[in-house]
Write a protein that holds these residues in place. Structure first.
Motif, mmCIF file in Angstrom:
data_model
loop_
_atom_site.group_PDB
_atom_site.id
_atom_site.type_symbol
_atom_site.label_atom_id
_atom_site.label_comp_id
_atom_site.label_asym_id
_atom_site.label_seq_id
_atom_site.Cartn_x
_atom_site.Cartn_y
_atom_site.Cartn_z
ATOM 1 N N THR A 108 -3.239 3.550 -1.837
ATOM 2 C CA THR A 108 -3.515 2.742 -3.030
ATOM 3 C C THR A 108 -2.799 1.403 -2.915
ATOM 4 N N VAL A 109 -3.532 0.319 -3.144
ATOM 5 C CA VAL A 109 -2.926 -1.015 -3.102
ATOM 6 C C VAL A 109 -2.315 -1.314 -4.462
ATOM 7 N N THR A 133 0.839 -1.186 0.000
ATOM 8 C CA THR A 133 0.000 0.000 0.000
ATOM 9 C C THR A 133 0.878 1.242 0.000
#
Length: 65
Positions: free
Chosen positions: A14-15, A10
Motif C-alpha cells: 500500500t502506498v 510503500t
C-alpha cells in the motif's frame, strides 16, 4: 497557492503519502484523523485549490479515464 509536499512510502503493498511540513501534517491530521493521506485525499485537496507536490492529480485522473 499553497503547495503541500508529501513523501511516499510503500508498506505491505500500500502506498502511503506522508506530509513533509509538520504544520500542514498536523492540520491535515486534524481534518482527516489520519497520519497519511491517500490518493483520493490528494485529489480532494486539489479540488479545494491546493497544490500537492507540484503535480495536478486531477488532470492525471481525467487522462486515465
Amino acid at each position: 497557492m499553497t503547495n503541500i509536499k508529501t513523501q511516499s512510502k510503500t508498506a505491505f503493498g500500500t502506498v502511503r503519502h506522508y506530509v513533509v511540513d509538520q504544520v500542514q501534517a498536523d492540520a491535515l491530521k486534524t481534518l482527516t484523523g489520519k497520519l497519511t493521506v491517500s490518493d483520493k485525499d490528494l485529489i480532494a485537496l486539489q479540488l479545494l485549490g491546493l497544490q500537492v507536490n507540484g503535480v495536478n492529480y486531477v488532470n492525471q485522473l481525467q487522462l486515465a479515464v
